[in-house]
Design a protein around this motif. Structure first.
Motif, PDB file in Angstrom:
ATOM      1  N   GLY A 289      22.453  32.056  23.779  1.00  0.00           N
ATOM      2  CA  GLY A 289      23.768  31.828  23.339  1.00  0.00           C
ATOM      3  C   GLY A 289      24.068  31.920  21.892  1.00  0.00           C
ATOM      4  N   PRO A 290      23.354  31.178  21.263  1.00  0.00           N
ATOM      5  CA  PRO A 290      23.694  31.069  19.482  1.00  0.00           C
ATOM      6  C   PRO A 290      23.636  32.638  19.008  1.00  0.00           C
ATOM      7  N   MET A 291      22.834  33.578  19.586  1.00  0.00           N
ATOM      8  CA  MET A 291      22.862  34.805  19.003  1.00  0.00           C
ATOM      9  C   MET A 291      23.718  35.848  19.377  1.00  0.00           C
ATOM     10  N   THR A 292      24.522  35.461  20.651  1.00  0.00           N
ATOM     11  CA  THR A 292      25.619  36.304  20.880  1.00  0.00           C
ATOM     12  C   THR A 292      26.828  36.269  19.763  1.00  0.00           C
ATOM     13  N   ILE A 293      27.243  35.254  19.296  1.00  0.00           N
ATOM     14  CA  ILE A 293      28.173  35.019  18.257  1.00  0.00           C
ATOM     15  C   ILE A 293      27.742  35.569  16.800  1.00  0.00           C
ATOM     16  N   ALA A 294      26.358  35.432  16.742  1.00  0.00           N
ATOM     17  CA  ALA A 294      25.540  36.043  15.317  1.00  0.00           C
ATOM     18  C   ALA A 294      25.875  37.412  15.497  1.00  0.00           C
ATOM     19  N   CYS A 295      25.566  37.951  16.671  1.00  0.00           N
ATOM     20  CA  CYS A 295      25.673  39.529  16.968  1.00  0.00           C
ATOM     21  C   CYS A 295      27.203  39.987  16.720  1.00  0.00           C
ATOM     22  N   LEU A 296      28.065  39.370  17.410  1.00  0.00           N
ATOM     23  CA  LEU A 296      29.408  39.541  17.159  1.00  0.00           C
ATOM     24  C   LEU A 296      29.751  39.697  15.410  1.00  0.00           C
ATOM     25  N   LEU A 297      29.268  38.954  14.724  1.00  0.00           N
ATOM     26  CA  LEU A 297      29.444  39.081  13.221  1.00  0.00           C
ATOM     27  C   LEU A 297      29.021  40.403  12.832  1.00  0.00           C
ATOM     28  N   LYS A 298      27.683  40.395  13.283  1.00  0.00           N
ATOM     29  CA  LYS A 298      26.807  41.497  12.901  1.00  0.00           C
ATOM     30  C   LYS A 298      27.515  42.990  13.045  1.00  0.00           C
ATOM     31  N   ASN A 299      28.090  42.846  14.298  1.00  0.00           N
ATOM     32  CA  ASN A 299      28.793  44.053  14.775  1.00  0.00           C
ATOM     33  C   ASN A 299      30.159  44.461  13.987  1.00  0.00           C
ATOM     34  N   THR A 300      30.742  43.341  13.714  1.00  0.00           N
ATOM     35  CA  THR A 300      32.006  43.241  12.560  1.00  0.00           C
ATOM     36  C   THR A 300      31.536  43.986  11.345  1.00  0.00           C
ATOM     37  N   LEU A 301      30.384  43.644  10.638  1.00  0.00           N
ATOM     38  CA  LEU A 301      29.751  44.123   9.342  1.00  0.00           C
ATOM     39  C   LEU A 301      29.713  45.630   9.622  1.00  0.00           C
ATOM     40  N   THR A 302      28.813  46.129  10.949  1.00  0.00           N
ATOM     41  CA  THR A 302      28.387  47.442  11.221  1.00  0.00           C
ATOM     42  C   THR A 302      29.824  48.254  11.223  1.00  0.00           C
ATOM     43  N   ALA A 303      30.923  47.904  11.879  1.00  0.00           N
ATOM     44  CA  ALA A 303      32.240  48.588  12.039  1.00  0.00           C
ATOM     45  C   ALA A 303      32.766  48.486  10.722  1.00  0.00           C
ATOM     46  N   PHE A 304      32.821  47.609   9.788  1.00  0.00           N
ATOM     47  CA  PHE A 304      33.426  47.797   8.690  1.00  0.00           C
ATOM     48  C   PHE A 304      32.629  48.658   7.744  1.00  0.00           C
ATOM     49  N   HIS A 305      31.358  48.930   7.688  1.00  0.00           N
ATOM     50  CA  HIS A 305      30.653  49.874   6.810  1.00  0.00           C
ATOM     51  C   HIS A 305      30.951  51.189   7.714  1.00  0.00           C
TER      52      HIS A 305
ATOM     53  N   VAL B 117      17.106  31.640  14.779  1.00  0.00           N
ATOM     54  CA  VAL B 117      17.072  33.106  14.489  1.00  0.00           C
ATOM     55  C   VAL B 117      18.715  33.433  14.305  1.00  0.00           C
ATOM     56  N   ALA B 118      19.528  32.822  14.882  1.00  0.00           N
ATOM     57  CA  ALA B 118      21.042  33.158  14.642  1.00  0.00           C
ATOM     58  C   ALA B 118      21.374  32.412  13.283  1.00  0.00           C
ATOM     59  N   ALA B 119      20.896  31.485  12.736  1.00  0.00           N
ATOM     60  CA  ALA B 119      21.214  30.921  11.608  1.00  0.00           C
ATOM     61  C   ALA B 119      20.835  31.724  10.416  1.00  0.00           C
ATOM     62  N   GLU B 120      19.665  32.413  10.535  1.00  0.00           N
ATOM     63  CA  GLU B 120      18.947  33.270   9.731  1.00  0.00           C
ATOM     64  C   GLU B 120      19.886  34.639   9.555  1.00  0.00           C
ATOM     65  N   LEU B 121      20.287  35.072  10.833  1.00  0.00           N
ATOM     66  CA  LEU B 121      20.933  36.199  10.909  1.00  0.00           C
ATOM     67  C   LEU B 121      22.543  36.037  10.139  1.00  0.00           C
ATOM     68  N   ARG B 122      23.144  34.800  10.370  1.00  0.00           N
ATOM     69  CA  ARG B 122      24.381  34.535   9.875  1.00  0.00           C
ATOM     70  C   ARG B 122      24.132  34.352   8.308  1.00  0.00           C
ATOM     71  N   ALA B 123      23.138  33.872   7.766  1.00  0.00           N
ATOM     72  CA  ALA B 123      22.861  33.570   6.399  1.00  0.00           C
ATOM     73  C   ALA B 123      22.914  35.048   5.699  1.00  0.00           C
ATOM     74  N   GLY B 124      22.150  36.060   6.440  1.00  0.00           N
ATOM     75  CA  GLY B 124      22.087  37.327   5.801  1.00  0.00           C
ATOM     76  C   GLY B 124      23.312  37.994   5.690  1.00  0.00           C
ATOM     77  N   ILE B 125      24.334  37.775   6.826  1.00  0.00           N
ATOM     78  CA  ILE B 125      25.656  38.493   6.696  1.00  0.00           C
ATOM     79  C   ILE B 125      26.304  37.810   5.713  1.00  0.00           C
ATOM     80  N   ALA B 126      26.441  36.356   5.590  1.00  0.00           N
ATOM     81  CA  ALA B 126      26.916  35.881   4.644  1.00  0.00           C
ATOM     82  C   ALA B 126      26.912  36.152   3.172  1.00  0.00           C
ATOM     83  N   ARG B 127      25.655  36.572   2.943  1.00  0.00           N
ATOM     84  CA  ARG B 127      25.079  37.102   1.561  1.00  0.00           C
ATOM     85  C   ARG B 127      25.592  38.672   1.192  1.00  0.00           C
ATOM     86  N   GLU B 128      25.574  39.338   2.611  1.00  0.00           N
ATOM     87  CA  GLU B 128      26.166  40.729   2.410  1.00  0.00           C
ATOM     88  C   GLU B 128      27.694  40.747   2.305  1.00  0.00           C
ATOM     89  N   VAL B 129      28.443  39.765   2.905  1.00  0.00           N
ATOM     90  CA  VAL B 129      29.808  39.596   2.889  1.00  0.00           C
ATOM     91  C   VAL B 129      30.588  39.258   1.356  1.00  0.00           C
TER      92      VAL B 129
END
Length: 286
Positions: free
Chosen positions: A266-282, A13-25
């Motif tokens: 565990g893996p979700m915590t860092i993926a959500c940190l990246l998600k939060n960074t994107l949320t903060a950016f927007h 699930v974390a890998a999928e979340l990170r892949a979506g973030i990478a596409r958006e970035v």
């Protein structure tokens, strides 16, 4: 023989979340020439903290973000750390600021968290973000509770009306995850070390979130058959192995779905940190 619980794969699930973030970035970079920036501040030489920070840096770079780690010596004063945060708050290229905890004893953690610009507080710990969450409004949400909810929604498409028991009342996990469950229309009980007849309270729950930091405390016979169990605990045993707050071998025979430790929250915590960074950016850039 009863069927074993479905294992909720946090790594996948974390890998999928990170892949979506990478596409958006990548799209932001191509269309607007902008790249979200995550800055992590590490004070001292705590071995676990150094591992976490290196992992955060690596994954932020993998999704295409600007990632900077500020490594400060253990004797950094509170005033020096506050000055560093003021500098990052004022820097427009910084979208997310995270101060790696725990801090050395001579530094007041509360004062440091309060000094982070709430709009850049990707750990979601600033009192303003905690208040927004408590009021059911949009703010930055702590990463582990956010990750726990995403895993829960993998197992249960609708949470509405379900009974949830959160074991643990910390500001980092227990309280924020309870707020998120309330927002998802669950009936929520926060249980803790003073709760009377904890096994009976847990047994009522369709959803169990264990976040107490006590190895294998939650036994299989505490779990209602078919319940979904999210184990937030990460405890190192004397033999070096990691285990959660739930006795996995017992609970997997009773639950409907369960997260493993390691490889769950565990893996979700860092993926959500990246998600939060994107949320903060927007949010910061409209």
């Amino acid at each position: 023989m009863a069927q074993q619980a479905r294992i909720i794969d946090g790594k996948a699930v974390a890998a999928e979340l990170r892949a979506g973030i990478a596409r958006e970035v990548a799209a932001l970079k191509a269309e607007r020439g902008l790249v979200p920036g995550l800055h992590v501040v590490l004070v001292g030489e705590d071995p676990a903290s150094k591992v976490y920070v290196a992992s955060k840096e690596k994954l932020a770079v993998e999704v295409g973000m600007n990632s900077v780690a500020h490594r400060l010596p253990a004797d950094t004063t509170e005033a020096q750390l506050l000055a560093k945060l003021a500098e990052l708050n004022a820097d427009d290229s910084v979208d997310g600021i995270l101060v790696q905890l725990p801090l050395p004893k001579h530094i007041d953690t509360g004062r440091i968290i309060d000094a982070i610009d709430p709009a850049k507080d990707v750990d979601g710990l600033h009192p303003i973000n905690a208040g927004l969450l408590a009021g059911g409004k949009n703010g930055l949400v702590p990463c582990t509770p956010l990750g726990s909810m995403l895993l829960l929604k993998q197992a249960l498409p609708s949470l509405s009306g379900l009974e949830a028991v959160v074991i643990g009342r910390s500001e980092l996990v227990g309280r924020p995850v309870a707020q998120l469950l309330l927002q998802a229309d669950c009936t929520v009980t926060i249980a803790h070390s003073r709760t009377r007849d904890l096994p009976a309270v847990v047994k009522r729950a369709d959803i169990v979130i264990a976040a107490v930091g006590r190895p294998r405390m939650v036994k299989g016979d505490w779990i209602k058959p078919g319940a979904t169990v999210i184990d937030v605990g990460i405890n190192r045993l004397p033999d070096g192995k990691l285990t959660g707050d739930v006795d996995f071998a017992e609970a997997v025979e009773v639950a409907g779905a369960i997260t493993p430790v390691p490889g769950g929250v565990g893996p979700m915590t860092i993926a959500c940190l990246l998600k939060n960074t994107l949320t903060a950016f927007h949010a910061r850039r409209g």
